[in-house]
Each structure stands twice: as C-alpha cells, then as structure tokens.
Design an enzyme around this catalytic site. Structure first.
Site, mmCIF file in Angstrom:
data_model
loop_
_atom_site.group_PDB
_atom_site.id
_atom_site.type_symbol
_atom_site.label_atom_id
_atom_site.label_comp_id
_atom_site.label_asym_id
_atom_site.label_seq_id
_atom_site.Cartn_x
_atom_site.Cartn_y
_atom_site.Cartn_z
ATOM 1 N N SER A 196 1.354 -4.060 6.750
ATOM 2 C CA SER A 196 0.720 -3.432 5.592
ATOM 3 C C SER A 196 1.294 -3.949 4.283
ATOM 4 C CB SER A 196 0.922 -1.909 5.652
ATOM 5 O OG SER A 196 2.294 -1.574 5.639
ATOM 6 N N HIS A 255 -5.439 -4.935 9.822
ATOM 7 C CA HIS A 255 -4.699 -3.801 9.283
ATOM 8 C C HIS A 255 -5.452 -2.505 9.576
ATOM 9 C CE1 HIS A 255 -3.002 -1.489 5.613
ATOM 10 N NE2 HIS A 255 -2.265 -1.286 6.692
ATOM 11 N N GLU A 265 -8.974 -3.504 7.992
ATOM 12 C CA GLU A 265 -9.060 -4.623 7.069
ATOM 13 C C GLU A 265 -8.776 -5.906 7.846
ATOM 14 O OE1 GLU A 265 -7.494 -2.707 2.883
ATOM 15 O OE2 GLU A 265 -5.982 -3.215 4.398
ATOM 16 N N ASN A 280 -4.047 -0.619 0.081
ATOM 17 C CA ASN A 280 -2.717 -0.430 -0.493
ATOM 18 C C ASN A 280 -2.543 -1.138 -1.832
ATOM 19 O OD1 ASN A 280 -1.949 1.223 1.561
ATOM 20 N ND2 ASN A 280 -0.710 -0.289 2.629
#
Length: 319
Positions: free
Chosen positions: A154, A174, A186, A224
């Site tokens: 991540s 991800h 992702e 993120n």
C-alpha cells in the site's frame, strides 16, 4: 524467511469515499474483456490481508496455496478464513457443501517452493522493500516463466520491488481490508508491465468479485494518495490551532457525510501506520509539501500513543 510482522493495513475511509475515489479513477480503469487464465494462486502472508485474498480467490473457484513462515501463523490465518466463510455462509444461506468446497480449495504451507505450480503469486507480507525483493527473487527461480507476480503493497513503489525480477510480468494488486467485504482492487502497472499481464490481473480482480481501477506506479496509488494527505492536512490544522480534533471530525462527518472524522480514522488505522507511510513518501519525494512530516504525529508515536490499539492517540480509549 518471510517476516511474520503484519504489513500496515490499507487505510479506509468509507464506502462513500471509496465510490468517490473509484469515480476519479474511472477514466483509466481499463477493464479486461477476457478471462484471467489464473486457476492456481499462491498467497504469501497469512495475516488479515493475505487470508482475505486467499478467501475471495477460493470463493471464485481458484485453487489457493496460503504460505507463511511457520505453522502457527498459517493455522491462525486458516482459522480466520473458516470464521469469515462461516459468516458469509450464514448471510447468504450457503450450503455446507458450498462452504466445504471453498475451504477445500485452500492449502496451507510454510514452503516457498509450493508456489511453483501457481499461475499467479500475490504477496501480502511486511512493508519492507528488501524483504519483498528477497521473496520475489527466490520465487523467480522457482516459478515457471509464465507465472505472474503481484504485490499488495500500500506504500511502496511496484517498480522498486520488481526491478530486475520479471518486470514485464509484475504488477500491483492492492486490495482493501477486510478483503471479503471491500469491493475495490487497484491494479498498478509500471512502465515495464506488459499489456497481457495487466489484462490478466484486471480479469482476475473481476473474477474475485472486485471493481477494478487502474493506476500507474505513483505513491499511494489512487485511494491512499488522496486519503493520506487529507488525514495529514487535518493534523496540520490541529497543529496551527485552526480547530480542535473534535470539531474537525464533526465538520467532516456532518458536512461531508463521512462516517468517521479524520482523527477518528487516524486512531483506528494506527498512527504508526500513517507515520510509516508518510516517512517513506517524504524520503522519496522531499520536495512535495503534501508529504511533509508532522511534529504532532511524530511525538504521539514516540510516546507510544498509536491510536485505539494502544488505548490513546488523538483520543483516549478504554482497553
């Protein structure tokens, strides 16, 4: 040796936020139109993320080998899968035969060599570049040339992990915690990731029931990359005295519809996890002001105030 230390968990805001971030990435989602040709999967890391990935893969009909450093760690992961599948079965009214079929597709292991027959390897181990590269370097000599490699990192760049290790058949996958519940994955492609690799990974993501979004190899990918700077800006507002943590949380819950305010979320995720991510990004991109460290966050972590798990972070909690 794999490290039994759990990797920092992917940060989550809400289904509201996930839908918003998915929409932002929709212009590059690049969904695959063909099957993944992935029938066997090796998942490294039997923690929350690895066991969740193993579960959704087995539920999609894939044969899975779940691998970690020792029997104790693997057994704990398998037990968590049994509990999770049981909850899903109760909710969806699955038969005992269906449950047993899912669980029967998962083989626990402590040997890296057991990944040799896999079509796809997914790594979900400690967030340490050297440890990840050591794993994939060894697997490069174990797995057939057609095996695809994917990291669930991540915070690290996929290109740094894959450098010199079949980079054309390497990408990021991800997932989000808890994997059986969260509907997003992702898919990260580097400049060297082959189109066929990307297409197969995207198809696999769809086959395990996830909405696929595509992102190039940028810090934090989509979710993120947007979420962590948002959390850090809340901390900076507190540091400047613009507003209290409670008022900032209430503002975002009542004004933006978020189920949790940024300080509640930081405490839930773990302040050490957020600091780990920000320290890495600041080291790699020192000129980016969004990645600047926070004295307040650093001080809390230094004092062992890591959030809900330690009993105190920005708020205090009853243990």
């Amino acid at each position: 040796q794999l490290s039994p230390t759990p990797a920092p968990q992917p940060i989550m805001l809400s289904r509201f936020a996930t839908r918003s971030f998915t929409a932002l990435a929709s212009g590059t989602r690049g969904y695959a139109s063909s099957a993944s040709q992935v029938n066997t999967v090796a998942v490294f890391g039997a923690g929350l993320m690895g066991s969740g990935i193993a579960q959704v893969s087995a539920a999609a009909g894939k044969n899975v080998t779940l691998i970690d450093v020792n029997d104790e760690v693997v057994d704990k992961g398998v037990k968590s899968i049994h509990k999770s599948v049981g909850r899903v079965a109760k909710k969806k009214g699955m038969s005992e035969e269906e449950v047993n079929a899912i669980l029967g597709r998962i083989t626990p292991s402590t040997s890296r060599a057991d990944a040799a027959s896999s079509d796809l390897v997914i790594e979900a181990i400690v967030e340490n570049l050297d440890v990840k590269r050591d794993l994939f370097s060894e697997l490069d000599g174990v797995c057939p040339q057609g095996t695809l490699f994917a990291s669930n990192t991540s915070s690290l760049r996929i290109g740094d992990i894959s450098q010199g290790i079949r980079p054309d058949r390497f990408g990021g996958m991800h997932f989000f915690n808890p994997v059986p519940v969260m509907g997003l994955v992702e898919i990260i492609r580097t400049a060297e990731t082959a189109d066929a690799t990307y297409a197969r990974m995207s198809a696999f993501g769809e086959e395990v029931g996830k909405k696929v979004v595509s992102c190039r190899d940028t810090p934090g990918f989509v979710v993120n990359r947007l979420l962590v700077p948002y959390l850090m800006e809340a901390v900076r507002m507190l540091e400047r005295g613009d507003a209290s943590a409670k008022d900032i949380d209430n503002a975002m819950k009542l004004g933006a519809g978020h189920p949790m305010g940024p300080f509640q979320l930081l405490d839930y995720v773990g302040l050490d996890t957020t600091k780990f991510i920000m320290d890495g990004w600041h080291r790699d991109f020192p000129q980016e002001p969004l990645f600047n460290p926070s004295e307040k966050l650093d001080a809390l972590v230094k004092d062992g105030k890591l959030g809900a798990k330690s009993g105190e972070g920005f708020y205090k909690y009853d243990k």
